[in-house]
Write a protein that holds these residues in place. Sequence first.
Motif, PDB file in Angstrom:
ATOM      1  N   ASN A   1     -45.246 -26.016  -3.984  1.00 31.48           N
ATOM      2  CA  ASN A   1     -46.633 -26.076  -4.470  1.00 31.48           C
ATOM      3  C   ASN A   1     -46.807 -25.233  -5.734  1.00 31.48           C
ATOM      4  O   ASN A   1     -46.162 -24.200  -5.887  1.00 31.48           O
ATOM      5  N   ARG A   2     -47.704 -25.680  -6.603  1.00 32.16           N
ATOM      6  CA  ARG A   2     -48.006 -24.917  -7.820  1.00 32.16           C
ATOM      7  C   ARG A   2     -49.488 -24.581  -7.836  1.00 32.16           C
ATOM      8  O   ARG A   2     -50.319 -25.454  -7.568  1.00 32.16           O
ATOM      9  N   PRO A   3     -49.821 -23.330  -8.181  1.00 34.19           N
ATOM     10  CA  PRO A   3     -51.238 -22.959  -8.223  1.00 34.19           C
ATOM     11  C   PRO A   3     -51.984 -23.843  -9.224  1.00 34.19           C
ATOM     12  O   PRO A   3     -51.439 -24.164 -10.285  1.00 34.19           O
ATOM     13  N   GLY A   4     -53.164 -24.237  -8.861  1.00 33.83           N
ATOM     14  CA  GLY A   4     -53.992 -25.037  -9.783  1.00 33.83           C
ATOM     15  C   GLY A   4     -53.709 -26.524  -9.728  1.00 33.83           C
ATOM     16  O   GLY A   4     -54.464 -27.320 -10.298  1.00 33.83           O
ATOM     17  N   ALA A   5     -52.631 -26.926  -9.033  1.00 36.29           N
ATOM     18  CA  ALA A   5     -52.263 -28.351  -9.066  1.00 36.29           C
ATOM     19  C   ALA A   5     -53.311 -29.215  -8.369  1.00 36.29           C
ATOM     20  O   ALA A   5     -53.626 -30.307  -8.845  1.00 36.29           O
TER      21      ALA A   5
END
Length: 298
Positions: free
Chosen positions: A49-53
């Motif tokens: 997971n990537r922050p803001g995605a």
Amino acid sequence: MNYRGRFAPSPTGALHFGSLVAALAGWLDARAAGGRWLLRIDDLDTPRNRPGAVDAIRRTLERLGLVWDGEIRVQSREIGAYRAALDALIAAGHAYPCACTRTEVAAASTHAGIEGPAYPGTCRGGLPSGRSTRAWRVRVDDHAIAFDDRIRGRIEQHLESDIGDFVVHRADGIFAYQLAVVVDDAAQGITDVVRGADLLDSTPRQIWLQRLLGLPVPSYAHLPLALNAQRQKLSKQTFAPAIDLHHDDAAVPWLRRALAFLGQALPPIDAGRDGALAFAIDHWSIARVPTADSIVEG
Ligand code: GLU
């Protein structure tokens, strides 16, 4: 039955052209059928997971005019549902603990399956002495599992020789995609799955789990993949460019590109976003979607 489709991006980054193709095709198929189209965030594989995605994905879908129905289902909030499904598989004797590492599976496997060495069944009869549980696997057999893909036609697999007993709860403690997707599709009442052909080989495992858990089997349509010049699937890992839209009308060229990729009639360039989408719903024909993957310009 009332059509219910879904788009289930993993929040590993912003949407790229490949995910736009999946979102648009699913949305059009649902809207042309007068059905509902739900959004799910496949965020179980937390290291990816990537922050803001999630926000970026939502914003891009909104700018594209691909509006979803109802609440968003977020996998990380549904762990109890996956746990219950795993418990049911264990209680029925369908799932068993496995101590094997990847290296051990590769060393003991007797033949190559379609996704690497087929599981040799080492822990089927119980954990070897002195070893402890790493993952949970589900038992398969070698009867053919077949389904009629709406784009690809008849697909058949023999799970035992093509895959082997497969993991439903991973050694890192994360519920496997194959289990989660089946639980989610049933919980959301999904009747029609439209998604990329990279998941075609996963579908027989999902049908197997649906049978074991007594869940309905949706209909499936697997879309061709958008490839880069090296014939790799566009993805975050292959540095596919993000779709970055600053205003709604910037959506039209992207929608036209995706429609062309999907073999569909093209709306006029000056149709405006909502006009282009209305045109695309009226002209949607899944029979025109190509079966072959194709290379798209960066
Ligand atoms: N989350 C998966 C992906 O982004 C899609 C899962 C599905 O459509 O079944 O590739």
